[in-house]
Design a protein around this motif. Structure first.
Motif, short mmCIF file in Angstrom:
data_model
loop_
_atom_site.label_atom_id
_atom_site.label_comp_id
_atom_site.label_asym_id
_atom_site.label_seq_id
_atom_site.Cartn_x
_atom_site.Cartn_y
_atom_site.Cartn_z
N ILE A 108 40.43 52.99 -30.72
CA ILE A 108 41.75 53.47 -31.15
C ILE A 108 41.63 54.14 -32.53
CG2 ILE A 108 44.05 52.75 -31.88
CD1 ILE A 108 43.90 50.57 -29.70
N GLU A 109 40.90 53.51 -33.41
CA GLU A 109 40.71 54.05 -34.75
C GLU A 109 39.93 55.36 -34.72
OE1 GLU A 109 38.94 52.62 -39.08
OE2 GLU A 109 39.46 51.14 -37.56
N LEU A 110 38.97 55.46 -33.80
CA LEU A 110 38.19 56.71 -33.69
C LEU A 110 39.08 57.83 -33.17
CD1 LEU A 110 35.42 58.02 -34.00
CD2 LEU A 110 34.89 57.32 -31.67
N ASP A 111 39.99 57.52 -32.23
CA ASP A 111 40.93 58.53 -31.75
C ASP A 111 41.82 59.03 -32.88
OD1 ASP A 111 40.04 58.54 -29.16
OD2 ASP A 111 41.46 57.02 -28.46
N ALA A 112 42.24 58.10 -33.73
CA ALA A 112 43.08 58.47 -34.88
C ALA A 112 42.29 59.36 -35.84
CB ALA A 112 43.57 57.22 -35.59
N LEU A 113 41.01 59.09 -35.98
CA LEU A 113 40.16 59.89 -36.87
C LEU A 113 40.00 61.29 -36.29
CD1 LEU A 113 38.61 59.47 -39.52
CD2 LEU A 113 36.59 58.92 -38.17
N TYR A 114 39.86 61.40 -34.95
CA TYR A 114 39.81 62.71 -34.30
C TYR A 114 41.07 63.51 -34.63
CZ TYR A 114 35.89 61.78 -31.10
OH TYR A 114 34.66 61.55 -30.55
N GLU A 115 42.21 62.87 -34.44
CA GLU A 115 43.49 63.54 -34.68
C GLU A 115 43.62 64.01 -36.13
OE1 GLU A 115 46.94 65.25 -33.51
OE2 GLU A 115 45.42 64.28 -32.26
N HIS A 116 43.13 63.20 -37.03
CA HIS A 116 43.16 63.56 -38.46
C HIS A 116 42.29 64.79 -38.72
CE1 HIS A 116 43.04 63.26 -42.80
NE2 HIS A 116 41.72 63.11 -42.77
N PHE A 117 41.12 64.83 -38.10
CA PHE A 117 40.22 65.97 -38.28
C PHE A 117 40.82 67.25 -37.70
CE2 PHE A 117 36.20 63.10 -38.33
CZ PHE A 117 36.46 62.79 -39.66
N ARG A 118 41.55 67.14 -36.59
CA ARG A 118 42.14 68.33 -35.94
C ARG A 118 43.19 68.99 -36.82
NH1 ARG A 118 42.57 64.76 -31.39
NH2 ARG A 118 40.81 65.04 -29.94
N LYS A 119 43.87 68.16 -37.60
CA LYS A 119 44.96 68.68 -38.43
C LYS A 119 44.46 69.31 -39.73
CE LYS A 119 48.37 65.39 -36.66
NZ LYS A 119 49.27 64.25 -37.00
N GLU A 120 43.20 69.14 -40.02
CA GLU A 120 42.67 69.71 -41.26
C GLU A 120 42.43 71.20 -41.12
OE1 GLU A 120 39.23 67.48 -42.36
OE2 GLU A 120 40.42 65.94 -43.35
N ASP A 121 42.31 71.89 -42.28
CA ASP A 121 42.07 73.33 -42.26
C ASP A 121 40.73 73.65 -41.63
OD1 ASP A 121 44.45 73.67 -43.58
OD2 ASP A 121 43.53 73.61 -45.58
N LEU A 122 40.65 74.84 -41.04
CA LEU A 122 39.41 75.27 -40.41
C LEU A 122 38.33 75.50 -41.46
CD1 LEU A 122 40.83 77.82 -37.80
CD2 LEU A 122 39.96 75.52 -37.36
N PRO A 123 37.06 75.45 -41.10
CA PRO A 123 35.96 75.68 -42.04
C PRO A 123 36.04 77.09 -42.63
CG PRO A 123 35.13 74.91 -39.92
CD PRO A 123 36.58 75.10 -39.76
N GLN A 124 35.68 77.22 -43.91
CA GLN A 124 35.76 78.51 -44.60
C GLN A 124 34.43 79.24 -44.64
OE1 GLN A 124 38.83 79.67 -45.67
NE2 GLN A 124 39.47 77.83 -44.54
N THR A 125 33.34 78.52 -44.50
CA THR A 125 32.02 79.14 -44.54
C THR A 125 31.22 78.75 -43.30
OG1 THR A 125 30.97 77.29 -45.70
CG2 THR A 125 32.03 79.01 -47.05
N ARG A 126 30.15 79.54 -43.06
CA ARG A 126 29.29 79.25 -41.90
C ARG A 126 28.64 77.87 -42.05
NH1 ARG A 126 26.45 82.00 -37.97
NH2 ARG A 126 24.46 81.05 -37.38
#
Length: 330
Positions: free
Chosen positions: A282-300
């Motif tokens: 459950i905590e790992l799913d929450a961590l996934y969701e948190h990562f999805r909401k973050e800004d996209l990568p800016q560099t390669r």
């Protein structure tokens, strides 16, 4: 010298002791009954004793069936061809063929030896047949009884299983610290040296061998749980190897990496046989969701590192799903 010592450690001293005592006892009992060729009972005992109790009982049953087949074929061979070497050759031909057809090959050798007694005595009357039956019965009975003297490996398996768990727990913790301080080369190298997945896999394989032997020696309830548990840990170990390789491909420490590192440390702290890992998933799913909401990568470079972190998180999910499946199917 070291190789010789290692090979000696693999020798089953209990099996050797049982074989010696059992064979001697069988000969003494057969002699007590004044049986002809009493020493053959000792050889039969030696051939009857196997590594596990189940093997011993299964082979003993096959040899009893083979005995009746051997007596029938021997009677026909000696009846029509006389007590000659040619007759014995015909007996062996048909006996081996039928034994293979009936899947009772385990009874070929000792019963062929018993039939040679008819050839030596130049007779196959009822008293001699009873003599051979008694030799077979005494030899196999002693073999089965002696083989029941088997110490249980269950306590040792549990003890070494705890070592496996502690090492896997420490491995997860070391990889979490590597991920958190990836740019500190000396620190990472120190953590890498503490991770020994090859020896850990060897330990699990040795435990599985012991667990299967224990299952074979337990006639009432097989130790399937220990076998399934160790197989589960072996599957997880393969994922830990993939995770370690992924961590070594990361060059920068990202915020997402620090969060994933903290999560892995929590996994390590909760790494126990009893944990059903539901809360961790459950905590790992929450961590996934948190990562999805973050800004996209800016560099390669950031994109590549975050892609590796994503793969690590997926491997961690698979790692936990293996345990959850094991718990649900137990």
């Amino acid at each position: 010298m070291i190789k010789i010592v290692d090979e000696l450690k693999k020798v089953d001293s209990l099996l050797i002791l049982k074989s010696a005592i059992g064979s001697t006892l069988a000969i003494l009992i057969a002699s007590r009954f004044n049986l002809l060729y009493s020493v053959t009972a000792g050889i039969i005992t030696l051939l009857t004793i196997q590594n596990t109790r189940k093997e011993t009982l299964e082979i003993a049953l096959k040899r009893i069936i083979a005995f009746f087949l051997a007596m029938f074929l021997a009677y026909l061979s000696f009846r029509f061809l006389g007590f000659t070497t040619i007759a014995f050759g015909f007996f062996v031909f048909f006996f081996v063929a039928l034994a293979n057809l009936l899947a009772i090959q385990a009874g070929v050798t000792m019963n062929a030896v018993l039939v040679t007694h008819f050839l030596v005595e130049q007779r196959m009357d009822f008293p001699l047949i009873i003599n051979e039956a008694m030799i077979l019965l005494i030899g196999m009975s002693i073999g089965v009884l002696v083989n029941l003297i088997m110490t249980s490996n269950l306590d040792e398996i549990k003890k070494e299983q705890k070592i496996v768990e502690d090492r896997m727990k420490e491995t997860i913790n070391c990889m979490a610290r590597m991920l958190k301080r990836r740019q500190d080369c000396d620190y990472v190298q120190a953590q890498r040296e503490r991770i020994d997945l090859i020896n850990l896999e060897d330990l699990i394989d040795r435990l599985l061998v012991k667990a299967y032997e224990e299952a074979g020696n337990n006639l009432l309830s097989e130790t399937r749980y220990r076998i399934s548990y160790l197989e589960m840990r072996k599957l997880q170990l393969g994922l830990l190897s993939d995770i370690r390789k992924s961590i070594e491909d990361i060059h920068d420490v990202l915020p997402q990496g620090l969060e994933l590192s903290n999560y892995m440390m929590k996994m390590s702290a909760e790494f126990t046989e009893e944990n059903n890992v539901k809360s961790l998933l459950i905590e790992l799913d929450a961590l996934y969701e948190h990562f999805r909401k973050e800004d996209l990568p800016q560099t390669r470079n950031e994109f590549e590192n975050r892609a590796i972190l994503f793969n690590i998180s997926r491997d961690l999910e698979s790692f936990l799903e293996i345990k959850r499946t094991f718990v649900e199917e137990r």
